[in-house]
Design a protein around this motif. Sequence first.
Motif, PDB file in Angstrom:
ATOM      1  N   ILE A  32     -11.876   1.912   4.027  1.00 52.49           N
ATOM      2  CA  ILE A  32     -11.733   3.340   3.889  1.00 52.49           C
ATOM      3  C   ILE A  32     -10.206   3.611   3.880  1.00 52.49           C
ATOM      4  O   ILE A  32      -9.928   4.386   3.058  1.00 52.49           O
ATOM      5  CB  ILE A  32     -12.231   3.912   5.331  1.00 52.49           C
ATOM      6  N   MET A  33      -9.315   2.950   4.561  1.00 45.76           N
ATOM      7  CA  MET A  33      -7.946   3.313   4.479  1.00 45.76           C
ATOM      8  C   MET A  33      -7.236   2.844   3.166  1.00 45.76           C
ATOM      9  O   MET A  33      -6.612   3.233   2.542  1.00 45.76           O
ATOM     10  CB  MET A  33      -7.266   2.519   5.611  1.00 45.76           C
ATOM     11  N   TYR A  34      -7.942   1.724   2.347  1.00 46.85           N
ATOM     12  CA  TYR A  34      -7.566   1.295   1.078  1.00 46.85           C
ATOM     13  C   TYR A  34      -7.887   2.354   0.140  1.00 46.85           C
ATOM     14  O   TYR A  34      -7.137   2.844  -0.689  1.00 46.85           O
ATOM     15  CB  TYR A  34      -8.047   0.098   0.781  1.00 46.85           C
ATOM     16  N   ALA A  35      -9.099   2.995   0.244  1.00 48.75           N
ATOM     17  CA  ALA A  35      -9.511   3.957  -0.713  1.00 48.75           C
ATOM     18  C   ALA A  35      -8.698   5.405  -0.679  1.00 48.75           C
ATOM     19  O   ALA A  35      -8.476   6.002  -1.412  1.00 48.75           O
ATOM     20  CB  ALA A  35     -11.056   4.253  -0.330  1.00 48.75           C
TER      21      ALA A  35
ATOM     22  N   ALA B 284     -14.443   5.959  -0.296  1.00 48.14           N
ATOM     23  CA  ALA B 284     -14.114   6.218   1.077  1.00 48.14           C
ATOM     24  C   ALA B 284     -15.429   6.634   1.754  1.00 48.14           C
ATOM     25  O   ALA B 284     -15.693   6.194   2.861  1.00 48.14           O
ATOM     26  CB  ALA B 284     -12.956   7.264   1.426  1.00 48.14           C
ATOM     27  N   LEU B 285     -15.958   7.636   1.165  1.00 51.14           N
ATOM     28  CA  LEU B 285     -17.300   8.020   1.940  1.00 51.14           C
ATOM     29  C   LEU B 285     -18.406   7.052   1.998  1.00 51.14           C
ATOM     30  O   LEU B 285     -19.093   7.060   2.782  1.00 51.14           O
ATOM     31  CB  LEU B 285     -17.781   9.503   1.326  1.00 51.14           C
TER      32      LEU B 285
ATOM     33  N   ALA C  94      -4.341  -5.712  -0.557  1.00 49.89           N
ATOM     34  CA  ALA C  94      -4.301  -5.182  -1.605  1.00 49.89           C
ATOM     35  C   ALA C  94      -3.643  -3.718  -1.399  1.00 49.89           C
ATOM     36  O   ALA C  94      -2.985  -3.054  -2.048  1.00 49.89           O
ATOM     37  CB  ALA C  94      -5.848  -4.627  -2.184  1.00 49.89           C
ATOM     38  N   ASN C  95      -4.083  -3.117  -0.005  1.00 51.16           N
ATOM     39  CA  ASN C  95      -3.354  -2.042   0.424  1.00 51.16           C
ATOM     40  C   ASN C  95      -1.989  -1.967   0.527  1.00 51.16           C
ATOM     41  O   ASN C  95      -1.116  -1.056   0.332  1.00 51.16           O
ATOM     42  CB  ASN C  95      -4.080  -1.657   1.854  1.00 51.16           C
ATOM     43  N   ASN C  96      -1.297  -3.174   0.983  1.00 49.40           N
ATOM     44  CA  ASN C  96       0.107  -3.258   0.954  1.00 49.40           C
ATOM     45  C   ASN C  96       0.645  -3.214  -0.435  1.00 49.40           C
ATOM     46  O   ASN C  96       1.709  -2.715  -0.459  1.00 49.40           O
ATOM     47  CB  ASN C  96       0.259  -4.659   1.867  1.00 49.40           C
TER      48      ASN C  96
END
Length: 369
Positions: free
Chosen positions: A308-311, A320-321, A256-258
Motif C-alpha cells: 500500500i505504501m509503495y503504491a 493500493a486498494l 523499491a519504495n526507497n
Amino acid sequence: MKTVQHLKDKGKKTAVWMSVILLVIIGGRLIYGNEDNQDTLTFLKTSLTNDNHTPATYMKPETALDSDEVQGRESLSESMGFLLLYAVEAGKESLFEEQYQLLVDYFMDEEGLIYWKIDSSGSPGVPVNALVDDLRIVKALYAAGDQWNKTKYTDTAEQAGSYISRSLTYQSTLVDYSDQSSGGTAHSLTLSYIDVEGIDLLRQQGHIDPDVYDTTIDVLEEAEPKNVFYPKAYSVEKDSFSYDEEINMIDQMITANNRAQLGLPSNALISFIKEEMEQNGVLYGRYNPSDFEPVVKYESPAVYGFLIMYAIQLEDKELALKAYDRMTAFRSNHMSYRGGYSIHEGNTHIFDNLVPLLAIEKLKHTGWI
C-alpha cells in the motif's frame, strides 16, 4: 402481461437499489476504514502490551531457542518506530507522548544508543542498535517536534542522530548496526535499511557529512535487480552485493519504495507484483527467484501494508486498494481479537499489526478510502 412502463419502473427501482447497495458497500469501506485503526489500537493495548506499557512482540510469552531471536513478550525498537510514526501521521499527540516516554525510559541510554530489543520488564540485553529502526524513530521525533512545537522531541532526535553519526558508519557508509559492548560495527548495509528520507534528514541536521550521504545513497542507486529482484545487502568491505536464495517480499518493496523516493523506477518488480495480484489475487511472503514460484503458502498483512505504501508512492490507486482489500481480510472481527491481524492459535506478531496501522493512516490521507 406486464406493461413496458411497469418494466421500466421495475428497472428504475432495481437501479436505485443497486445504487443503494453500492453506496452501502463503499460506505462500509469508508466507515470501517475510519474505525479499524481504533479497533487495532485497542487490540494492541489489550493483547500486545506489557505491564510496563512497552509493546510486546507476540501475544504468547514463548521462549525462542536462540537468544538472538525475539522472545515472546520482548519489546522491539522496530515497534516503537512504527508506533511513533503512526502517532505523527494520525495527529495523536497523547499517544506520541506516551510512546516517547517509553522510548527514553527503556530504549535509550545516555549516549543516544537505542536498544534494538528489551525484555518484557524493560531491561536491555546487549547494547546493539539497528539503523533502520533508529531512522524511523529519528524521523518521527523530528516530525513531532515540528508538528507540536515540542523541543524535547527534537532534542532527543538530535541525541539519537548524533549516536548514529558516531557509531554507524564504516568506510564512509552507513551500516546495519553497532555493538557498544565490543565497540564494533557491521561491515554491511541491508538495502531495505536505506531509508532515504531518514538519511537525508540526518544530512540536513548536520549529523552525517555529505560524503557519507552520497556513498550510502549510491548503494541504493547502483543496486541491480537479478531476475526481477533486488539484492538483499551490500558488503562495504568487499564492495559487492549479495542476493537471497529465497526472496523476502517485504525487503523488496521497502527497497523499491526507497528507490522511488529518489525517482528511480523498479519496473520489473512492480510488473511481477501486479501480475501476481491479477492472476492469483495474492502476494505471498517469499518467492524463488529462479522460477518466480512462491516458496511459502502464507500471506502477511505487513506485505500488503508495505505494498500500500509503495503504491501510494507510485500514485497507483488501483494497486493500493487491491492491497488494502486483501490486507483487511486478515483483520479479525472476533470479539476477543477485534482489530487484530493474522490471529493464529491465539497468537500474532506485532509487526503484522503495526504496518497495517500505518499503511491505513497513510491511505486515508490520500482520500482513497
